[in-house]
Design a protein around this motif. Sequence first.
Motif, PDB file in Angstrom:
ATOM      1  N   GLY A   1     -24.588  -6.269 -69.653  1.00 61.60           N
ATOM      2  CA  GLY A   1     -23.246  -6.854 -69.667  1.00 61.60           C
ATOM      3  C   GLY A   1     -22.292  -6.145 -68.728  1.00 61.60           C
ATOM      4  N   SER A   2     -22.330  -4.799 -68.739  1.00 67.33           N
ATOM      5  CA  SER A   2     -21.422  -4.059 -67.858  1.00 67.33           C
ATOM      6  C   SER A   2     -21.827  -4.200 -66.391  1.00 67.33           C
ATOM      7  CB  SER A   2     -21.344  -2.580 -68.262  1.00 67.33           C
ATOM      8  OG  SER A   2     -22.610  -1.975 -68.180  1.00 67.33           O
ATOM      9  N   ALA A   3     -23.139  -4.345 -66.126  1.00 69.90           N
ATOM     10  CA  ALA A   3     -23.596  -4.566 -64.750  1.00 69.90           C
ATOM     11  C   ALA A   3     -23.126  -5.936 -64.251  1.00 69.90           C
ATOM     12  CB  ALA A   3     -25.107  -4.454 -64.660  1.00 69.90           C
ATOM     13  N   LEU A   4     -23.195  -6.949 -65.113  1.00 67.63           N
ATOM     14  CA  LEU A   4     -22.697  -8.282 -64.735  1.00 67.63           C
ATOM     15  C   LEU A   4     -21.188  -8.262 -64.528  1.00 67.63           C
ATOM     16  CD1 LEU A   4     -24.815 -10.593 -67.073  1.00 67.63           C
ATOM     17  CD2 LEU A   4     -24.980 -10.397 -64.589  1.00 67.63           C
ATOM     18  N   LEU A   5     -20.481  -7.536 -65.423  1.00 65.23           N
ATOM     19  CA  LEU A   5     -19.033  -7.404 -65.278  1.00 65.23           C
ATOM     20  C   LEU A   5     -18.690  -6.712 -63.958  1.00 65.23           C
ATOM     21  CD1 LEU A   5     -16.210  -7.790 -66.490  1.00 65.23           C
ATOM     22  CD2 LEU A   5     -16.501  -5.573 -67.631  1.00 65.23           C
ATOM     23  N   LEU A   6     -19.459  -5.687 -63.607  1.00 65.37           N
ATOM     24  CA  LEU A   6     -19.260  -5.000 -62.326  1.00 65.37           C
ATOM     25  C   LEU A   6     -19.415  -5.972 -61.160  1.00 65.37           C
ATOM     26  CD1 LEU A   6     -18.995  -2.526 -60.431  1.00 65.37           C
ATOM     27  CD2 LEU A   6     -21.464  -2.191 -60.732  1.00 65.37           C
ATOM     28  N   SER A   7     -20.446  -6.825 -61.220  1.00 69.90           N
ATOM     29  CA  SER A   7     -20.679  -7.793 -60.143  1.00 69.90           C
ATOM     30  C   SER A   7     -19.504  -8.758 -60.004  1.00 69.90           C
ATOM     31  CB  SER A   7     -21.962  -8.583 -60.407  1.00 69.90           C
ATOM     32  OG  SER A   7     -23.070  -7.723 -60.404  1.00 69.90           O
ATOM     33  N   ILE A   8     -18.975  -9.204 -61.146  1.00 74.96           N
ATOM     34  CA  ILE A   8     -17.829 -10.129 -61.120  1.00 74.96           C
ATOM     35  C   ILE A   8     -16.594  -9.431 -60.556  1.00 74.96           C
ATOM     36  CG2 ILE A   8     -16.232 -11.457 -62.578  1.00 74.96           C
ATOM     37  CD1 ILE A   8     -18.724 -11.948 -64.422  1.00 74.96           C
ATOM     38  N   ILE A   9     -16.342  -8.205 -61.037  1.00 73.59           N
ATOM     39  CA  ILE A   9     -15.181  -7.443 -60.554  1.00 73.59           C
ATOM     40  C   ILE A   9     -15.314  -7.151 -59.058  1.00 73.59           C
ATOM     41  CG2 ILE A   9     -14.060  -5.172 -60.673  1.00 73.59           C
ATOM     42  CD1 ILE A   9     -14.522  -5.259 -63.708  1.00 73.59           C
ATOM     43  N   ALA A  10     -16.524  -6.774 -58.626  1.00 76.20           N
ATOM     44  CA  ALA A  10     -16.744  -6.472 -57.205  1.00 76.20           C
ATOM     45  C   ALA A  10     -16.530  -7.712 -56.348  1.00 76.20           C
ATOM     46  CB  ALA A  10     -18.158  -5.924 -56.999  1.00 76.20           C
TER      47      ALA A  10
ATOM     48  N   CYS B   1     -12.612 -10.066 -52.382  1.00 70.57           N
ATOM     49  CA  CYS B   1     -11.701 -11.071 -51.800  1.00 70.57           C
ATOM     50  C   CYS B   1     -10.455 -10.407 -51.223  1.00 70.57           C
ATOM     51  CB  CYS B   1     -11.285 -12.095 -52.862  1.00 70.57           C
ATOM     52  SG  CYS B   1     -12.638 -13.129 -53.412  1.00 70.57           S
ATOM     53  N   GLY B   2     -10.112  -9.224 -51.728  1.00 73.03           N
ATOM     54  CA  GLY B   2      -8.942  -8.513 -51.225  1.00 73.03           C
ATOM     55  C   GLY B   2      -9.281  -7.429 -50.227  1.00 73.03           C
ATOM     56  N   ALA B   3     -10.587  -7.297 -49.904  1.00 74.17           N
ATOM     57  CA  ALA B   3     -10.982  -6.267 -48.936  1.00 74.17           C
ATOM     58  C   ALA B   3     -10.465  -6.630 -47.562  1.00 74.17           C
ATOM     59  CB  ALA B   3     -12.505  -6.130 -48.901  1.00 74.17           C
ATOM     60  N   SER B   4     -10.036  -5.616 -46.836  1.00 76.90           N
ATOM     61  CA  SER B   4      -9.519  -5.856 -45.497  1.00 76.90           C
ATOM     62  C   SER B   4     -10.667  -6.215 -44.559  1.00 76.90           C
ATOM     63  CB  SER B   4      -8.790  -4.594 -45.077  1.00 76.90           C
ATOM     64  OG  SER B   4      -9.236  -4.084 -43.912  1.00 76.90           O
ATOM     65  N   GLY B   5     -10.394  -7.073 -43.578  1.00 77.34           N
ATOM     66  CA  GLY B   5     -11.422  -7.533 -42.647  1.00 77.34           C
ATOM     67  C   GLY B   5     -11.689  -6.580 -41.513  1.00 77.34           C
ATOM     68  N   VAL B   6     -11.536  -5.287 -41.744  1.00 79.32           N
ATOM     69  CA  VAL B   6     -11.787  -4.279 -40.717  1.00 79.32           C
ATOM     70  C   VAL B   6     -12.915  -3.366 -41.162  1.00 79.32           C
ATOM     71  CG1 VAL B   6      -9.420  -4.329 -39.844  1.00 79.32           C
ATOM     72  CG2 VAL B   6     -10.028  -2.719 -41.651  1.00 79.32           C
ATOM     73  N   ALA B   7     -13.425  -2.579 -40.240  1.00 81.96           N
ATOM     74  CA  ALA B   7     -14.551  -1.694 -40.533  1.00 81.96           C
ATOM     75  C   ALA B   7     -14.224  -0.745 -41.686  1.00 81.96           C
ATOM     76  CB  ALA B   7     -14.908  -0.898 -39.284  1.00 81.96           C
ATOM     77  N   GLY B   8     -15.123  -0.692 -42.680  1.00 84.13           N
ATOM     78  CA  GLY B   8     -14.962   0.212 -43.816  1.00 84.13           C
ATOM     79  C   GLY B   8     -14.000  -0.264 -44.875  1.00 84.13           C
ATOM     80  N   GLY B   9     -13.532  -1.503 -44.784  1.00 79.25           N
ATOM     81  CA  GLY B   9     -12.538  -2.004 -45.732  1.00 79.25           C
ATOM     82  C   GLY B   9     -13.031  -2.064 -47.166  1.00 79.25           C
ATOM     83  N   SER B  10     -14.323  -2.346 -47.353  1.00 72.87           N
ATOM     84  CA  SER B  10     -14.860  -2.473 -48.715  1.00 72.87           C
ATOM     85  C   SER B  10     -15.042  -1.125 -49.412  1.00 72.87           C
ATOM     86  CB  SER B  10     -16.201  -3.202 -48.673  1.00 72.87           C
ATOM     87  OG  SER B  10     -17.144  -2.463 -47.926  1.00 72.87           O
ATOM     88  N   LEU B  11     -15.212  -0.068 -48.641  1.00 77.29           N
ATOM     89  CA  LEU B  11     -15.498   1.241 -49.238  1.00 77.29           C
ATOM     90  C   LEU B  11     -14.356   1.753 -50.106  1.00 77.29           C
ATOM     91  CD1 LEU B  11     -17.213   2.992 -46.192  1.00 77.29           C
ATOM     92  CD2 LEU B  11     -18.314   1.969 -48.192  1.00 77.29           C
ATOM     93  N   LEU B  12     -13.134   1.390 -49.755  1.00 77.94           N
ATOM     94  CA  LEU B  12     -11.982   1.898 -50.496  1.00 77.94           C
ATOM     95  C   LEU B  12     -11.818   1.237 -51.862  1.00 77.94           C
ATOM     96  CD1 LEU B  12      -9.512   2.213 -47.508  1.00 77.94           C
ATOM     97  CD2 LEU B  12     -10.924   3.984 -48.551  1.00 77.94           C
ATOM     98  N   LEU B  13     -12.642   0.223 -52.148  1.00 80.86           N
ATOM     99  CA  LEU B  13     -12.610  -0.425 -53.457  1.00 80.86           C
ATOM    100  C   LEU B  13     -13.636   0.171 -54.422  1.00 80.86           C
ATOM    101  CD1 LEU B  13     -12.187  -4.053 -52.154  1.00 80.86           C
ATOM    102  CD2 LEU B  13     -10.475  -2.718 -53.369  1.00 80.86           C
ATOM    103  N   ILE B  14     -14.462   1.089 -53.945  1.00 81.62           N
ATOM    104  CA  ILE B  14     -15.486   1.707 -54.795  1.00 81.62           C
ATOM    105  C   ILE B  14     -14.878   2.495 -55.955  1.00 81.62           C
ATOM    106  CG2 ILE B  14     -17.358   3.417 -54.811  1.00 81.62           C
ATOM    107  CD1 ILE B  14     -18.134   2.340 -52.025  1.00 81.62           C
ATOM    108  N   PRO B  15     -13.816   3.291 -55.759  1.00 79.44           N
ATOM    109  CA  PRO B  15     -13.244   4.013 -56.919  1.00 79.44           C
ATOM    110  C   PRO B  15     -12.800   3.084 -58.046  1.00 79.44           C
ATOM    111  CG  PRO B  15     -12.418   4.953 -54.889  1.00 79.44           C
ATOM    112  CD  PRO B  15     -13.187   3.714 -54.511  1.00 79.44           C
ATOM    113  N   MET B  16     -12.293   1.916 -57.703  1.00 81.64           N
ATOM    114  CA  MET B  16     -11.893   0.950 -58.722  1.00 81.64           C
ATOM    115  C   MET B  16     -13.111   0.508 -59.542  1.00 81.64           C
ATOM    116  SD  MET B  16     -11.885  -2.734 -59.224  1.00 81.64           S
ATOM    117  CE  MET B  16     -12.516  -3.103 -57.641  1.00 81.64           C
TER     118      MET B  16
END
Length: 197
Positions: free
Chosen positions: A110-119, A124-139
């Motif tokens: 359940g928590s793995a599925l929740l993680l997939s949904i949250i990710a 969708c809010g990740a910036s379209g530049v290099a490395g933009g997705s990495l800054l969402l990992i702490p969340m």
Amino acid sequence: GKLLLLLVGCMLVVSLIINPIIVAVLIRRNPYPLLWQCLKESAVSAFFTRSSAANIPVNMNLCKRMGVDEDFYSVSIPLGSTINMNGAAITITVMTMATCHTLGIVPSLGSALLLSIIATLAACGASGVAGGSLLLIPMACSLFGISNDIAMQVVAVGFIIGMIQDSFETALNSSGDAFFTIAADMQERINSPKNKK
């Protein structure tokens, strides 16, 4: 090395298997000729620029040459470069699950599925530049009670492997924009009243 191989493998599975299945259901024909066209023209360019935003003109030109309605792709492509970040969702999910594995945390299904949904939503809010997705990992790591200092170490690992990971991520994101835009236009033409007569 294993983490990078896992990330790239997941992105290749989505690009070469999952996306074509979705498009095959949509257009009811073999999606691979269209996929190869999008990979050849959009993914290669995005791989080297590592920016979805920089690849917008390439995708718009591809859609124009494929006969897509300009009113459709002029909205779909810029919007897709911002919110169609399936590669970013893969990166956030895989890096967070790898962190859990390293720390001995065993997530429930359940928590793995929740993680997939949250990710997916966060991507969708990740910036379209290099490395933009990495800054969402702490969340995403906070879902499992992983502290910010450890999460930022994971981000640092992401920047180390980012040259290859981010290139594949952007190639998946950007080629998917063109692939789904062209497929949606084809499906619209298939379902138009003119073709049904």
